[in-house]
Design an enzyme around this catalytic site. Sequence first.
Site, PDB file in Angstrom:
ATOM      1  N   SER A 113       0.827  -1.219   0.000  1.00 44.25           N
ATOM      2  CA  SER A 113       0.000   0.000   0.000  1.00 44.25           C
ATOM      3  C   SER A 113       0.853   1.258   0.000  1.00 44.25           C
ATOM      4  O   SER A 113       0.350   2.357  -0.206  1.00 44.25           O
ATOM      5  CB  SER A 113      -0.942  -0.001   1.221  1.00 44.25           C
ATOM      6  OG  SER A 113      -0.198  -0.033   2.419  1.00 44.25           O
TER       7      SER A 113
ATOM      8  N   ASN B  65       7.306  -8.646   1.062  1.00 42.45           N
ATOM      9  CA  ASN B  65       7.836  -7.315   1.375  1.00 42.45           C
ATOM     10  C   ASN B  65       7.278  -6.737   2.678  1.00 42.45           C
ATOM     11  O   ASN B  65       7.932  -5.901   3.299  1.00 42.45           O
ATOM     12  CB  ASN B  65       7.499  -6.377   0.197  1.00 42.45           C
ATOM     13  CG  ASN B  65       7.684  -4.919   0.562  1.00 42.45           C
ATOM     14  OD1 ASN B  65       8.796  -4.404   0.542  1.00 42.45           O
ATOM     15  ND2 ASN B  65       6.599  -4.230   0.929  1.00 42.45           N
TER      16      ASN B  65
ATOM     17  N   TYR C 271      14.692  -6.861  14.649  1.00 42.59           N
ATOM     18  CA  TYR C 271      14.588  -6.700  13.190  1.00 42.59           C
ATOM     19  C   TYR C 271      15.733  -7.427  12.479  1.00 42.59           C
ATOM     20  O   TYR C 271      15.525  -8.123  11.478  1.00 42.59           O
ATOM     21  CB  TYR C 271      14.614  -5.200  12.892  1.00 42.59           C
ATOM     22  CG  TYR C 271      14.416  -4.791  11.449  1.00 42.59           C
ATOM     23  CD1 TYR C 271      13.156  -4.858  10.849  1.00 42.59           C
ATOM     24  CD2 TYR C 271      15.483  -4.302  10.696  1.00 42.59           C
ATOM     25  CE1 TYR C 271      12.985  -4.448   9.538  1.00 42.59           C
ATOM     26  CE2 TYR C 271      15.311  -3.886   9.388  1.00 42.59           C
ATOM     27  CZ  TYR C 271      14.053  -3.964   8.812  1.00 42.59           C
ATOM     28  OH  TYR C 271      13.885  -3.549   7.507  1.00 42.59           O
TER      29      TYR C 271
ATOM     30  N   ALA D 245      17.464  -9.953  13.620  1.00 39.09           N
ATOM     31  CA  ALA D 245      17.251 -11.410  13.765  1.00 39.09           C
ATOM     32  C   ALA D 245      16.221 -11.889  12.756  1.00 39.09           C
ATOM     33  O   ALA D 245      16.394 -12.937  12.120  1.00 39.09           O
ATOM     34  CB  ALA D 245      16.791 -11.729  15.185  1.00 39.09           C
ATOM     35  N   ALA D 246      15.153 -11.113  12.592  1.00 36.58           N
ATOM     36  CA  ALA D 246      14.101 -11.505  11.644  1.00 36.58           C
ATOM     37  C   ALA D 246      14.648 -11.537  10.217  1.00 36.58           C
ATOM     38  O   ALA D 246      14.411 -12.485   9.460  1.00 36.58           O
ATOM     39  CB  ALA D 246      12.924 -10.539  11.743  1.00 36.58           C
TER      40      ALA D 246
ATOM     41  N   ILE E 245      16.528   3.455   2.758  1.00 36.00           N
ATOM     42  CA  ILE E 245      15.641   3.867   1.675  1.00 36.00           C
ATOM     43  C   ILE E 245      14.613   4.847   2.258  1.00 36.00           C
ATOM     44  O   ILE E 245      14.077   4.604   3.355  1.00 36.00           O
ATOM     45  CB  ILE E 245      14.899   2.642   1.070  1.00 36.00           C
ATOM     46  CG1 ILE E 245      15.876   1.515   0.689  1.00 36.00           C
ATOM     47  CG2 ILE E 245      14.035   3.062  -0.110  1.00 36.00           C
ATOM     48  CD1 ILE E 245      16.859   1.818  -0.414  1.00 36.00           C
TER      49      ILE E 245
END
Length: 245
Positions: free
Chosen positions: A16, A91, A156, A158-159, A189
């Site tokens: 979105s 994503n 984050y 680790a993920a 980004i």
Amino acid sequence: MTTKKEKKTALVTGASKGIGAAIAIDLARAGFDIWLNYRSDHAAAQAVAKTIKELGVSCTLLQFDVVNEDAVNKVLGEALEEKTPFVLVNNAGITRDNMLFWMESREWRDVLGVHLDGFFHVTRLAIGKMIRERKGRIINIVSTSGETGMPGQTNYAAAKAGLIGATKSLAREVAGRNILVNAVSPGFIETEMTKELPLDKILPTIPLGRIGTVQDVASVVTFLCSEEAGYITGQVLGVNGGVYM
Ligand code: NAP
């Protein structure tokens, strides 16, 4: 006599806004019909869908939270009864930054949930159909953080590191079925996710001297979905301005 090429479909999660929206629009520009997943921002998803349709391809909105296995099975499961996408881009993502010492269980679990459980729920459902078709491309959006580590991002990183491992394992599992699985790893980004970061302090650490754009990432994803990328699998492609080499 010219033969009409069959239109391919691409499913992009978390599309979105930000990187996901740019990927969906870029794949539409390359001729893919789009299945656009999002979680909550209906107006933004509709605006992206309008842009995509103006490019002359179709866009189907699939609203579900990738963490919610029942919702994924229901909404995506129904869509998969009709068609098999050639492309899946995992994503959808969030950050809940905190130093580990102060990190709450919820901040840990929410981040691992979206990136790892989300990948698992969506990919497991789609891959069965891709295997039957003996073709497909899966692209997981990871992060430089998962490659180098980042203070305040143990959850984050680790993920994303976990998702890199999953990418390589899955690439090995399905290579024989002509399904290519890769990860794209963006650096900094400019999106809503990074709007709170002190980008002026970050800038001097980037060899190419600029923050990345969503299009920088989208172009690489579209390339990985092209015929020209047919001999690339199990790779992590950095799109980071040289911040990690
Ligand atoms: P963003 O602008 O915050 O957009 C996140 C998108 O993910 C939104 O469309 C959101 O949908 C969706 N989403 C979040 N949780 C979801 C869930 N549980 N189920 C379904 N959709 C969900 O983020 P971004 O910067 O574009 O990041 C996109 C991806 O790139 C993420 O995986 C992120 O980790 C990765 N990445 C970003 C950067 C960066 O610098 N921005 C760097 C490296 C990697 P709604 O808004 O509709 O809820």
